[in-house]
Design a protein around this motif. Sequence first.
Motif, mmCIF file in Angstrom:
data_model
loop_
_atom_site.group_PDB
_atom_site.id
_atom_site.type_symbol
_atom_site.label_atom_id
_atom_site.label_comp_id
_atom_site.label_asym_id
_atom_site.label_seq_id
_atom_site.Cartn_x
_atom_site.Cartn_y
_atom_site.Cartn_z
ATOM 1 N N ALA A 87 -62.804 -0.953 42.952
ATOM 2 C CA ALA A 87 -61.556 -1.657 43.273
ATOM 3 C C ALA A 87 -61.651 -2.325 44.636
ATOM 4 O O ALA A 87 -61.161 -3.449 44.827
ATOM 5 N N GLU A 88 -62.267 -1.653 45.593
ATOM 6 C CA GLU A 88 -62.427 -2.247 46.915
ATOM 7 C C GLU A 88 -63.360 -3.457 46.870
ATOM 8 O O GLU A 88 -63.134 -4.451 47.562
ATOM 9 N N LEU A 89 -64.394 -3.385 46.028
ATOM 10 C CA LEU A 89 -65.276 -4.538 45.858
ATOM 11 C C LEU A 89 -64.538 -5.701 45.203
ATOM 12 O O LEU A 89 -64.736 -6.867 45.568
ATOM 13 N N LEU A 90 -63.679 -5.404 44.228
ATOM 14 C CA LEU A 90 -62.895 -6.453 43.584
ATOM 15 C C LEU A 90 -61.941 -7.095 44.581
ATOM 16 O O LEU A 90 -61.763 -8.327 44.585
ATOM 17 N N GLN A 91 -61.334 -6.289 45.435
ATOM 18 C CA GLN A 91 -60.444 -6.818 46.467
ATOM 19 C C GLN A 91 -61.200 -7.772 47.391
ATOM 20 O O GLN A 91 -60.706 -8.864 47.720
ATOM 21 N N GLU A 92 -62.392 -7.384 47.804
ATOM 22 C CA GLU A 92 -63.195 -8.254 48.659
ATOM 23 C C GLU A 92 -63.573 -9.541 47.933
ATOM 24 O O GLU A 92 -63.627 -10.620 48.535
ATOM 25 N N HIS A 93 -63.800 -9.435 46.633
ATOM 26 C CA HIS A 93 -64.234 -10.599 45.874
ATOM 27 C C HIS A 93 -63.117 -11.646 45.748
ATOM 28 O O HIS A 93 -63.363 -12.840 45.924
ATOM 29 N N ILE A 94 -61.896 -11.203 45.442
ATOM 30 C CA ILE A 94 -60.817 -12.177 45.268
ATOM 31 C C ILE A 94 -60.193 -12.564 46.599
ATOM 32 O O ILE A 94 -59.519 -13.590 46.693
ATOM 33 N N GLY A 95 -60.389 -11.758 47.637
ATOM 34 C CA GLY A 95 -59.962 -12.131 48.976
ATOM 35 C C GLY A 95 -58.513 -11.890 49.317
ATOM 36 O O GLY A 95 -58.032 -12.372 50.346
ATOM 37 N N PHE A 96 -57.783 -11.151 48.490
ATOM 38 C CA PHE A 96 -56.392 -10.826 48.830
ATOM 39 C C PHE A 96 -55.955 -9.626 47.999
ATOM 40 O O PHE A 96 -56.659 -9.175 47.103
ATOM 41 N N GLY A 97 -54.768 -9.093 48.332
ATOM 42 C CA GLY A 97 -54.238 -7.944 47.609
ATOM 43 C C GLY A 97 -54.591 -6.628 48.267
ATOM 44 O O GLY A 97 -55.495 -6.535 49.105
ATOM 45 N N THR A 98 -53.862 -5.589 47.900
ATOM 46 C CA THR A 98 -54.110 -4.240 48.396
ATOM 47 C C THR A 98 -54.448 -3.330 47.220
ATOM 48 O O THR A 98 -53.918 -3.491 46.117
ATOM 49 N N VAL A 99 -55.330 -2.366 47.457
ATOM 50 C CA VAL A 99 -55.740 -1.427 46.419
ATOM 51 C C VAL A 99 -54.729 -0.293 46.336
ATOM 52 O O VAL A 99 -54.331 0.278 47.352
ATOM 53 N N ARG A 100 -54.330 0.039 45.114
ATOM 54 C CA ARG A 100 -53.383 1.129 44.908
ATOM 55 C C ARG A 100 -53.868 2.002 43.756
ATOM 56 O O ARG A 100 -53.989 1.533 42.624
ATOM 57 N N ALA A 101 -54.192 3.237 44.061
ATOM 58 C CA ALA A 101 -54.596 4.189 43.033
ATOM 59 C C ALA A 101 -53.346 4.700 42.338
ATOM 60 O O ALA A 101 -52.554 5.447 42.920
ATOM 61 N N SER A 102 -53.149 4.285 41.112
ATOM 62 C CA SER A 102 -51.929 4.598 40.390
ATOM 63 C C SER A 102 -52.211 4.533 38.891
ATOM 64 O O SER A 102 -53.177 3.898 38.456
ATOM 65 N N SER A 103 -51.381 5.185 38.119
ATOM 66 C CA SER A 103 -51.539 5.164 36.663
ATOM 67 C C SER A 103 -50.512 4.256 36.010
ATOM 68 O O SER A 103 -50.110 4.461 34.873
ATOM 69 N N THR A 104 -50.066 3.228 36.711
ATOM 70 C CA THR A 104 -49.009 2.350 36.203
ATOM 71 C C THR A 104 -49.522 1.032 35.650
ATOM 72 O O THR A 104 -48.735 0.183 35.275
ATOM 73 N N GLY A 105 -50.836 0.822 35.622
ATOM 74 C CA GLY A 105 -51.375 -0.427 35.099
ATOM 75 C C GLY A 105 -51.503 -0.406 33.594
ATOM 76 O O GLY A 105 -51.034 0.511 32.909
ATOM 77 N N ALA A 106 -52.157 -1.430 33.042
ATOM 78 C CA ALA A 106 -52.424 -1.473 31.606
ATOM 79 C C ALA A 106 -53.346 -0.314 31.246
ATOM 80 O O ALA A 106 -54.408 -0.148 31.838
ATOM 81 N N ILE A 107 -52.969 0.478 30.272
ATOM 82 C CA ILE A 107 -53.612 1.761 30.032
ATOM 83 C C ILE A 107 -55.081 1.618 29.680
ATOM 84 O O ILE A 107 -55.896 2.480 30.004
ATOM 85 N N ASN A 108 -55.495 0.551 29.021
ATOM 86 C CA ASN A 108 -56.886 0.408 28.613
ATOM 87 C C ASN A 108 -57.719 -0.400 29.589
ATOM 88 O O ASN A 108 -58.876 -0.722 29.309
ATOM 89 N N SER A 109 -57.159 -0.744 30.728
ATOM 90 C CA SER A 109 -57.889 -1.538 31.713
ATOM 91 C C SER A 109 -58.639 -0.632 32.683
ATOM 92 O O SER A 109 -58.338 0.556 32.819
ATOM 93 N N ASP A 110 -59.630 -1.222 33.361
ATOM 94 C CA ASP A 110 -60.221 -0.556 34.520
ATOM 95 C C ASP A 110 -59.357 -0.810 35.746
ATOM 96 O O ASP A 110 -59.139 0.077 36.569
ATOM 97 N N PHE A 111 -58.877 -2.066 35.847
ATOM 98 C CA PHE A 111 -58.003 -2.474 36.955
ATOM 99 C C PHE A 111 -56.921 -3.397 36.423
ATOM 100 O O PHE A 111 -57.142 -4.178 35.497
ATOM 101 N N THR A 112 -55.748 -3.308 37.020
ATOM 102 C CA THR A 112 -54.682 -4.252 36.737
ATOM 103 C C THR A 112 -54.332 -4.971 38.028
ATOM 104 O O THR A 112 -53.957 -4.324 39.014
ATOM 105 N N ILE A 113 -54.503 -6.283 38.035
ATOM 106 C CA ILE A 113 -54.120 -7.080 39.197
ATOM 107 C C ILE A 113 -52.678 -7.521 39.002
ATOM 108 O O ILE A 113 -52.367 -8.314 38.113
ATOM 109 N N ARG A 114 -51.796 -6.958 39.803
ATOM 110 C CA ARG A 114 -50.372 -7.283 39.753
ATOM 111 C C ARG A 114 -50.135 -8.387 40.777
ATOM 112 O O ARG A 114 -50.087 -8.137 41.985
#
Length: 433
Positions: A397-424
Amino acid sequence: MSYPTTNQRQPKVLRVIFLSFIALIITSASATLGALTALLSPLKPEQPQNSSMVLNSLWRDRFRFRLSRPVNILVMGIDPPLPNQEEDGAIFGGRSDSMILVNFNPSDRHLNLLSIPRDTEVFIPGMGVGKINEANYWGGASLATEVVADTLNQVQINRYVRVSTGAFKELVNLLGGVEVFVPYPMSYRDNTQQLEIDLSPGWQTIDGDQADHFARFRSDAYGDIGRIQRQQALMEAIRERLQSPDVLRRIPQIIRVMLKYVDTNLDFEEMLTLVKFGLNLEPQQVRMVMLPGRDMGGYTSYWVVDDAARDRIMAQYFRVDSTGFVLPGPMERSGYQELSKRIKIAVQNASGNPQAAERVADYLFKQGFNNVYVVPGLPYTMRSTQIIVQGGDLASAELLQEHIGFGTVRASSTGAINSDFTIRVGDDWQQRF
């Protein structure tokens, strides 16, 4: 290029409102949780005369107790007893309708919560294969603790907390209600449970009964994921309410009232130690994930654990490897780690621009991420983008944040259940695109 939305059948996860109550207690320092005395270094107040005076003094002095080592506590919300059990003192003897393993980690100042679906398939000693929620019914907290440890790589569980029916509603009432956003009309009637829900949309202050309805409502397109998101919203609302000066003064009273709903093997000093730890945490220091797996469906509807994903979560959040060995120190990201282009990324709009999610998904696709899809947007806007670590992989998730260049990482179970990451996607996306 267009991307499909997902409306897949979501697996069963936490099924009662105790998640909100327990997470509140943990993150905002209600004294029903604590840490093992042997792991603590308490600085005791001088010559206390009684527990009430000690509590008031320690609350005023911000609890002069210190957590010295990581502690794991199993928290269970217990189903109400059957009518013929109520007089037998079996208030804590039912099935565990919610189950959370909580890790208090002073080394990196984080609070980690692992939600364990009640239908998780496990082996119960003396009973055979069954659902993890049955362990407390057959053998109480001791058997439940043993089964959870066996399921989670022999992780050490230091203490347990069981919470009975009625705690959540009374807590919200004791706080004078909490403010939440109801995203759409919620109307539902269940004659079997004698439950009738009728909530209007918009921001509002809700009482205990309404908070119970807000958390239990399931008759919408989001299923259990929507329920988890609402439970998360309630956690934040209750945490904010507890920080109000008029409520702070009443915390000792609230604690005394709430303890009647709690069964635990924590002692008074252990509770106070975790209170101090929780008081000094920021929201981003609280990380919540769900035990990875898949819903088998059918008549039994088991949640089958994904062993590889479980091992990763136990290593990253609880510092335990697949053999039960305790890993030293906090997690460190390897400098050689690369972000896989095969990760599943769900994109969810939470901005004022209806095309934001599609724009971000299109950007990711052009960057070589082929497993990207758009999910239904939120009914409200957010100023800042969040990368929800649905699959529990913080390093990626931290690598993805660096790649897109914005956003904050949040460890939570509120994203799409079958995803690895949900970008809100929040309104800040326009600064990048």
